[in-house]
Design a protein around this motif. Structure first.
Motif, PDB file in Angstrom:
ATOM      1  N   VAL A  86       0.834  -1.196   0.000  1.00 25.15           N
ATOM      2  CA  VAL A  86       0.000   0.000   0.000  1.00 25.15           C
ATOM      3  C   VAL A  86       0.869   1.246   0.000  1.00 25.15           C
ATOM      4  CG1 VAL A  86      -1.701   1.317   1.315  1.00 25.15           C
ATOM      5  CG2 VAL A  86      -1.975  -1.156   1.047  1.00 25.15           C
ATOM      6  N   ALA A  87       1.887   1.268   0.851  1.00 27.30           N
ATOM      7  CA  ALA A  87       2.779   2.419   0.923  1.00 27.30           C
ATOM      8  C   ALA A  87       3.518   2.644  -0.396  1.00 27.30           C
ATOM      9  CB  ALA A  87       3.788   2.231   2.053  1.00 27.30           C
ATOM     10  N   ASP A  88       3.770   1.559  -1.136  1.00 26.49           N
ATOM     11  CA  ASP A  88       4.496   1.655  -2.399  1.00 26.49           C
ATOM     12  C   ASP A  88       3.599   1.980  -3.590  1.00 26.49           C
ATOM     13  OD1 ASP A  88       6.967   1.146  -1.260  1.00 26.49           O
ATOM     14  OD2 ASP A  88       6.846  -1.017  -1.570  1.00 26.49           O
ATOM     15  N   GLY A  89       2.296   2.108  -3.353  1.00 23.18           N
ATOM     16  CA  GLY A  89       1.412   2.532  -4.424  1.00 23.18           C
ATOM     17  C   GLY A  89       0.524   1.470  -5.031  1.00 23.18           C
ATOM     18  N   ALA A  90       0.381   0.304  -4.377  1.00 23.16           N
ATOM     19  CA  ALA A  90      -0.521  -0.724  -4.892  1.00 23.16           C
ATOM     20  C   ALA A  90      -1.970  -0.269  -4.751  1.00 23.16           C
ATOM     21  CB  ALA A  90      -0.311  -2.040  -4.152  1.00 23.16           C
ATOM     22  N   ASP A  91      -2.776  -0.552  -5.762  1.00 19.12           N
ATOM     23  CA  ASP A  91      -4.205  -0.262  -5.733  1.00 19.12           C
ATOM     24  C   ASP A  91      -5.013  -1.455  -5.247  1.00 19.12           C
ATOM     25  OD1 ASP A  91      -4.152   2.410  -7.245  1.00 19.12           O
ATOM     26  OD2 ASP A  91      -3.105   1.076  -8.630  1.00 19.12           O
ATOM     27  N   LEU A  92      -4.494  -2.646  -5.502  1.00 18.66           N
ATOM     28  CA  LEU A  92      -5.145  -3.893  -5.120  1.00 18.66           C
ATOM     29  C   LEU A  92      -4.098  -4.806  -4.500  1.00 18.66           C
ATOM     30  CD1 LEU A  92      -6.002  -3.138  -8.323  1.00 18.66           C
ATOM     31  CD2 LEU A  92      -7.569  -5.032  -7.979  1.00 18.66           C
ATOM     32  N   VAL A  93      -4.562  -5.752  -3.702  1.00 13.92           N
ATOM     33  CA  VAL A  93      -3.710  -6.858  -3.276  1.00 13.92           C
ATOM     34  C   VAL A  93      -4.421  -8.148  -3.671  1.00 13.92           C
ATOM     35  CG1 VAL A  93      -2.559  -5.651  -1.405  1.00 13.92           C
ATOM     36  CG2 VAL A  93      -4.710  -6.842  -0.945  1.00 13.92           C
ATOM     37  N   ASP A  94      -3.650  -9.132  -4.077  1.00 14.50           N
ATOM     38  CA  ASP A  94      -4.197 -10.419  -4.496  1.00 14.50           C
ATOM     39  C   ASP A  94      -3.676 -11.486  -3.547  1.00 14.50           C
ATOM     40  OD1 ASP A  94      -5.756 -11.995  -6.343  1.00 14.50           O
ATOM     41  OD2 ASP A  94      -3.872 -12.793  -7.130  1.00 14.50           O
ATOM     42  N   ILE A  95      -4.588 -12.106  -2.811  1.00 13.40           N
ATOM     43  CA  ILE A  95      -4.239 -13.072  -1.780  1.00 13.40           C
ATOM     44  C   ILE A  95      -4.456 -14.483  -2.315  1.00 13.40           C
ATOM     45  CG2 ILE A  95      -4.609 -13.762   0.615  1.00 13.40           C
ATOM     46  CD1 ILE A  95      -3.774 -10.782   0.119  1.00 13.40           C
ATOM     47  N   GLY A  96      -3.421 -15.295  -2.266  1.00 22.48           N
ATOM     48  CA  GLY A  96      -3.542 -16.672  -2.719  1.00 22.48           C
ATOM     49  C   GLY A  96      -3.298 -17.654  -1.604  1.00 22.48           C
ATOM     50  N   GLY A  97      -4.182 -18.620  -1.454  1.00 19.98           N
ATOM     51  CA  GLY A  97      -4.031 -19.628  -0.416  1.00 19.98           C
ATOM     52  C   GLY A  97      -3.601 -20.979  -0.934  1.00 19.98           C
ATOM     53  N   VAL A  98      -3.472 -21.116  -2.274  1.00 17.34           N
ATOM     54  CA  VAL A  98      -3.065 -22.382  -2.878  1.00 17.34           C
ATOM     55  C   VAL A  98      -2.071 -22.077  -3.993  1.00 17.34           C
ATOM     56  CG1 VAL A  98      -3.802 -24.475  -4.083  1.00 17.34           C
ATOM     57  CG2 VAL A  98      -5.326 -23.415  -2.408  1.00 17.34           C
ATOM     58  N   LYS A  99      -0.937 -22.741  -3.992  1.00 22.83           N
ATOM     59  CA  LYS A  99       0.032 -22.597  -5.065  1.00 22.83           C
ATOM     60  C   LYS A  99      -0.617 -22.967  -6.391  1.00 22.83           C
ATOM     61  CE  LYS A  99       4.492 -24.398  -6.651  1.00 22.83           C
ATOM     62  NZ  LYS A  99       5.579 -25.377  -6.372  1.00 22.83           N
ATOM     63  N   ALA A 100      -0.323 -22.208  -7.444  1.00 25.47           N
ATOM     64  CA  ALA A 100      -0.974 -22.438  -8.737  1.00 25.47           C
ATOM     65  C   ALA A 100      -0.572 -23.768  -9.352  1.00 25.47           C
ATOM     66  CB  ALA A 100      -0.632 -21.296  -9.694  1.00 25.47           C
ATOM     67  N   GLY A 101       0.699 -24.130  -9.269  1.00 22.92           N
ATOM     68  CA  GLY A 101       1.173 -25.326  -9.942  1.00 22.92           C
ATOM     69  C   GLY A 101       1.213 -26.545  -9.038  1.00 22.92           C
ATOM     70  N   TYR A 102       2.010 -27.529  -9.483  1.00 23.65           N
ATOM     71  CA  TYR A 102       2.138 -28.756  -8.711  1.00 23.65           C
ATOM     72  C   TYR A 102       2.619 -28.462  -7.296  1.00 23.65           C
ATOM     73  CZ  TYR A 102       1.879 -31.310 -13.142  1.00 23.65           C
ATOM     74  OH  TYR A 102       1.483 -31.812 -14.345  1.00 23.65           O
ATOM     75  N   GLY A 103       2.195 -29.289  -6.354  1.00 24.57           N
ATOM     76  CA  GLY A 103       2.608 -29.136  -4.968  1.00 24.57           C
ATOM     77  C   GLY A 103       1.756 -30.001  -4.072  1.00 24.57           C
ATOM     78  N   GLU A 104       1.946 -29.829  -2.786  1.00 23.28           N
ATOM     79  CA  GLU A 104       1.159 -30.587  -1.822  1.00 23.28           C
ATOM     80  C   GLU A 104      -0.322 -30.256  -1.971  1.00 23.28           C
ATOM     81  OE1 GLU A 104       2.102 -32.958   0.379  1.00 23.28           O
ATOM     82  OE2 GLU A 104       4.047 -32.843  -0.641  1.00 23.28           O
ATOM     83  N   PRO A 105      -1.192 -31.262  -1.854  1.00 24.08           N
ATOM     84  CA  PRO A 105      -2.636 -30.971  -1.914  1.00 24.08           C
ATOM     85  C   PRO A 105      -3.034 -30.010  -0.801  1.00 24.08           C
ATOM     86  CG  PRO A 105      -2.217 -33.336  -2.073  1.00 24.08           C
ATOM     87  CD  PRO A 105      -0.910 -32.700  -1.698  1.00 24.08           C
ATOM     88  N   VAL A 106      -3.954 -29.098  -1.135  1.00 30.32           N
ATOM     89  CA  VAL A 106      -4.468 -28.140  -0.156  1.00 30.32           C
ATOM     90  C   VAL A 106      -5.977 -28.300  -0.115  1.00 30.32           C
ATOM     91  CG1 VAL A 106      -4.663 -25.724   0.510  1.00 30.32           C
ATOM     92  CG2 VAL A 106      -2.572 -26.537  -0.605  1.00 30.32           C
ATOM     93  N   SER A 107      -6.507 -28.712   1.017  1.00 32.78           N
ATOM     94  CA  SER A 107      -7.946 -28.922   1.140  1.00 32.78           C
ATOM     95  C   SER A 107      -8.674 -27.594   1.151  1.00 32.78           C
ATOM     96  CB  SER A 107      -8.262 -29.687   2.430  1.00 32.78           C
ATOM     97  OG  SER A 107      -7.969 -28.878   3.561  1.00 32.78           O
ATOM     98  N   GLU A 108      -9.965 -27.656   0.921  1.00 33.19           N
ATOM     99  CA  GLU A 108     -10.788 -26.446   0.987  1.00 33.19           C
ATOM    100  C   GLU A 108     -10.722 -25.838   2.383  1.00 33.19           C
ATOM    101  OE1 GLU A 108     -15.504 -25.858   0.982  1.00 33.19           O
ATOM    102  OE2 GLU A 108     -14.711 -26.477  -0.971  1.00 33.19           O
ATOM    103  N   GLU A 109     -10.745 -26.683   3.401  1.00 33.52           N
ATOM    104  CA  GLU A 109     -10.686 -26.190   4.775  1.00 33.52           C
ATOM    105  C   GLU A 109      -9.379 -25.445   5.033  1.00 33.52           C
ATOM    106  OE1 GLU A 109     -13.702 -29.056   4.260  1.00 33.52           O
ATOM    107  OE2 GLU A 109     -11.551 -29.266   3.847  1.00 33.52           O
TER     108      GLU A 109
END
Length: 325
Positions: A86-109
């Motif tokens: 925010v201090a650096d001038g971002a208008d939005l932040v995008d929060i990700g809870g699951v890695k996009a590619g291959y990796g350990e399974p992440v449950s919905e919970e």
């Protein structure tokens, strides 16, 4: 350029927290646009008119992110990253809870545990900040929307058919993506298109119209060509050089090219060394009409995009005293 004020003298770049560095003059202040003004993107309490570039800072709540390797997985580290963005001038932040590619399974919970309370905390700390959540699960979209998210970044192109309805119920906007039919968290292999740009346009605009039909506000929808997802390097490069064909659809275009593999393969560079290539791809995309830019390095992206805005005539320089004083 109506409604612009005369630029002041030279000054050190200081983010104004709303887009351009302090001193750079824009055509209108955010949040005061007419409801019927064409081409305006409205997310939460913010509005972005044609020619305005919105910087989306990436904050991953994952322990295995390809770029930062979990640097913002811990809650306090993630909040610190939000405050810096925010201090650096971002208008939005995008929060990700699951890695996009291959990796350990992440449950919905587990995805809910990583995102919902965190979104609520961001909303409390930054009431006017646009919060996006990167998820392909409609149940997560509903919960983070209730917690204060303004945008659902559905990177996997409607793999969950309930996603548009979930965004509409939450009163959130929606990112409509293209992955060439891949299922979530899979990598492309020998993807082939008669014309990759035409396929992207057909898919993303179709998802956008469906979202409108499901109740998502038309002025809160963004389309994303989704570089590298369902595409090889040559296809991602083709999308970049022909991005004006996407922007010509009239839908606001988001580009998420920051440190992507197509930049790394083009320049033969690993993650962490793709900053200059990222800025080049961002600048070309901005010149061709993209509106939202998902990035890791907010200050660098903000400065590059502010210069592009001036070059395109959407803003005035911070100072013009050289050879005039």
């Amino acid at each position: 350029m109506p409604d612009q004020e005369q630029a002041t003298g030279p000054q050190a770049p200081r983010p104004d927290g709303r887009g351009l560095v302090a001193g750079v003059q824009r055509s209108a202040e955010p949040g005061v646009r007419r409801r019927d003004e064409p081409g305006v993107l409205r997310l939460g309490r913010r509005s972005f008119g044609p020619g305005e570039f919105a910087v989306m800072a990436i904050v991953n709540r994952t322990p295995d992110s390809f770029f930062d390797r979990g640097a913002t997985f811990a809650t306090e580290a993630a909040y610190d990253a939000i405050d810096r963005a925010v201090a650096d001038g971002a208008d939005l932040v995008d929060i990700g809870g699951v890695k996009a590619g291959y990796g350990e399974p992440v449950s919905e919970e587990e995805e809910l545990r990583r995102t919902v309370d965190f979104v609520a905390g961001i909303r409390e700390r930054h009431p006017d900040l646009v919060i996006s959540v990167d998820t392909y699960r409609s149940a997560v979209a509903r919960r983070v929307g209730a917690a204060g998210a303004n945008l659902i970044n559905d990177t996997w192109a409607g793999s969950d058919p309930e996603m548009p309805a979930a965004a509409a119920e939450a009163g959130a906007g929606l990112v409509c993506s293209h992955v060439g039919g891949l299922t979530p968290r899979t990598d492309p292999h020998r993807m082939a298109y008669a014309d990759v740009v035409a396929d992207v346009i057909r898919t993303t605009t179709g998802l956008a119209e469906r979202a409108v039909a499901e109740g998502v506000s038309r002025d809160a929808i963004v389309i994303d060509p989704t570089h590298d997802f369902g595409k090889n390097t040559l296809q991602s490069l083709e999308l970049t050089r022909r991005l004006d064909e996407l922007t010509a659809t009239g839908w606001p275009v988001l580009v998420a090219v920051s440190n992507k593999d197509f930049i790394g393969e083009t320049l033969d560079l690993p993650p962490g060394h793709r900053g200059a290539g990222t800025l080049a791809a961002l600048s070309v995309s901005a010149w061709l009409g993209a509106r939202v830019f998902r990035v890791h390095d907010v200050p660098a992206a903000r400065q590059a995009l502010d210069l592009i805005a001036v070059l395109r005539g959407a803003a005035l320089p911070a100072g013009t005293r050289r050879s005039l004083a």
